[in-house]
Design a protein around this motif. Structure first.
Motif, short mmCIF file in Angstrom:
data_model
loop_
_atom_site.label_atom_id
_atom_site.label_comp_id
_atom_site.label_asym_id
_atom_site.label_seq_id
_atom_site.Cartn_x
_atom_site.Cartn_y
_atom_site.Cartn_z
N UNK A 70 -51.50 -54.37 -25.94
CA UNK A 70 -52.45 -54.50 -24.84
C UNK A 70 -52.74 -55.92 -24.44
N UNK A 71 -51.97 -56.87 -24.94
CA UNK A 71 -52.21 -58.27 -24.61
C UNK A 71 -51.67 -58.62 -23.23
N UNK A 72 -52.26 -59.60 -22.61
CA UNK A 72 -51.77 -60.11 -21.34
C UNK A 72 -50.52 -60.96 -21.60
N UNK A 73 -49.50 -60.79 -20.76
CA UNK A 73 -48.26 -61.54 -20.92
C UNK A 73 -47.97 -62.32 -19.64
N UNK A 74 -47.54 -63.56 -19.81
CA UNK A 74 -47.17 -64.40 -18.67
C UNK A 74 -45.68 -64.22 -18.38
N UNK A 126 -49.66 -60.09 -16.58
CA UNK A 126 -49.77 -58.63 -16.53
C UNK A 126 -49.97 -58.08 -17.93
N UNK A 127 -50.39 -56.83 -17.99
CA UNK A 127 -50.55 -56.16 -19.28
C UNK A 127 -50.20 -54.68 -19.12
N UNK A 128 -49.98 -54.02 -20.24
CA UNK A 128 -49.67 -52.59 -20.26
C UNK A 128 -50.96 -51.79 -20.35
N UNK A 129 -51.15 -50.91 -19.41
CA UNK A 129 -52.32 -50.05 -19.45
C UNK A 129 -52.11 -48.95 -20.50
N UNK A 130 -53.16 -48.59 -21.21
CA UNK A 130 -53.11 -47.56 -22.27
C UNK A 130 -52.05 -47.88 -23.32
N UNK A 131 -52.18 -49.02 -23.98
CA UNK A 131 -51.16 -49.45 -24.95
C UNK A 131 -51.19 -48.61 -26.23
N UNK A 132 -50.12 -48.75 -27.02
CA UNK A 132 -50.02 -48.07 -28.32
C UNK A 132 -49.55 -49.08 -29.36
#
Length: 347
Positions: free
Chosen positions: A129-133, A144-150
């Motif tokens: 769920x971390x923000x990535x550049x 951006x980041x992944x919504x609803x991460x696992x």
């Protein structure tokens, strides 16, 4: 020591619902895991098949063995892995490799160790769920980041060469060893994994899963002849020194005509066996089967599995010969004999 996990490799060679029937049968017979290879031109989409298998089973572990970071961008993989993991909580493992049969048929290069490290870093961050550049084509950054991460999805790295074995020990959550079950080659591979782990300051033992061709048989000689293309492919792709450790001297040309798409995944297996007989004798094939594979009676295979477990291996996934039919025969043979022997003792 936890029980040895016994898995089966199931190529997505048919409709997802039909493949799920094979997976469900493996679950009924007591297999711990099913591993699916990923190759977009050879088989159906692996994540479609995983979704069907997740919905059609309750207990069995599911994994890719393996997908890659060349045909699938890490952000795409993160979304796909998250989608399967939420359907099979605690049961999904994302196995990654350099590409092989995914990249070769479309003219792409295999993933380098540096690209693998970078891709796994991105994949793990997105799943957490971390923000990535991300790099922008205009030279800037896109955050951006992944919504609803696992974040709980384990990332296992398949490796055979020393560089990737060390990398796996350094950064992966588990290792898929592609060196077969030969004690000498396994010991060397495990040593390289430990080197990588120690260099990274990791002290916990990583899960080690070993792939092996398997046949429950009383006629090893006949079955061994069928794996000549496997032996030839290993020699062709830099594995001759590993074979030599077991006393197998095989020299194969860099290019072999008459086999499509490659030796391991030949569509006409009989023709591939005949072609490879020019370089792999019956005696060499038998030696390869005895040293690197799990061929023999249920009792013999059970004994070798216990020896593997004692050596530090935590899991195996068994392969049948052939890429375009499900391993229903191997599932039945191992499930009704080998697993019965193991369950009566150390399972």
């Amino acid at each position: 020591m936890s029980a040895l996990r016994i898995g089966i490799r199931v190529p997505p060679c048919d409709r997802a619902d039909r493949i799920t029937d094979t997976v469900r049968r493996a679950e009924q017979l007591g297999f711990d895991d099913v591993w699916f290879p990923d190759s977009q031109l050879l088989w159906r989409d692996v994540f479609t098949t995983l979704t069907a298998a997740a919905l059609g089973t309750e207990r069995i572990g599911l994994g890719t063995a393996v997908t890659n970071l060349a045909t699938r961008h890490p952000a795409v993989l993160a979304s796909a892995a998250r989608s399967v993991a939420e359907l099979a909580p605690g049961r999904f493992t994302l196995g990654l490799g350099v590409g092989n049969s995914s990249v070769g048929p479309i003219g792409l290069r295999q993933t380098t160790s540096a690209a693998m490290r970078a891709g796994i870093d991105m994949l793990r961050a997105l799943l957490a769920g971390e923000v990535w550049d991300f790099e922008s084509p205009t030279g800037g950054k896109v955050r951006s980041r992944l919504r609803d991460p696992r974040p709980e999805v384990p990332l296992h790295l398949a490796a055979s060469g020393p560089k990737n074995l060390r990398l796996a020990g350094e950064i992966a959550d588990g290792v898929i060893l592609l060196s077969g079950v030969s004690p000498k080659t396994l010991a060397q591979a495990a040593a390289r994994v430990r080197e990588g782990a120690e260099a990274a300051g990791r002290t916990a033992q990583l899960p080690l899963t070993v792939s092996a061709f398997c046949a429950v048989t009383d006629d090893i000689e006949a079955e061994a002849r069928q794996i000549k293309p496997i032996c030839a492919s290993i020699a062709q792709n830099g594995g001759a020194p590993f074979l030599a450790l077991a006393g197998i001297d095989v020299q194969v040309p860099a290019t072999v005509s008459g086999v499509y798409p490659d030796l391991v995944h030949a569509e006409d297996w009989k023709a591939a066996v005949d072609i490879c007989s020019a370089w792999v004798s019956d005696e060499a094939a038998l030696r390869f089967a005895q040293e690197f594979c799990l061929f023999g009676s249920a009792e013999q295979i059970t004994d070798r599995l216990r020896a593997l477990h004692t050596s530090g291996v935590t899991g195996v996934f068994l392969q049948h010969v052939g890429s375009y039919d499900p391993p229903t025969g191997l599932v039945e043979a191992v499930g009704t004999s080998v697993l019965t022997h193991l369950k009566g003792n150390d399972r």
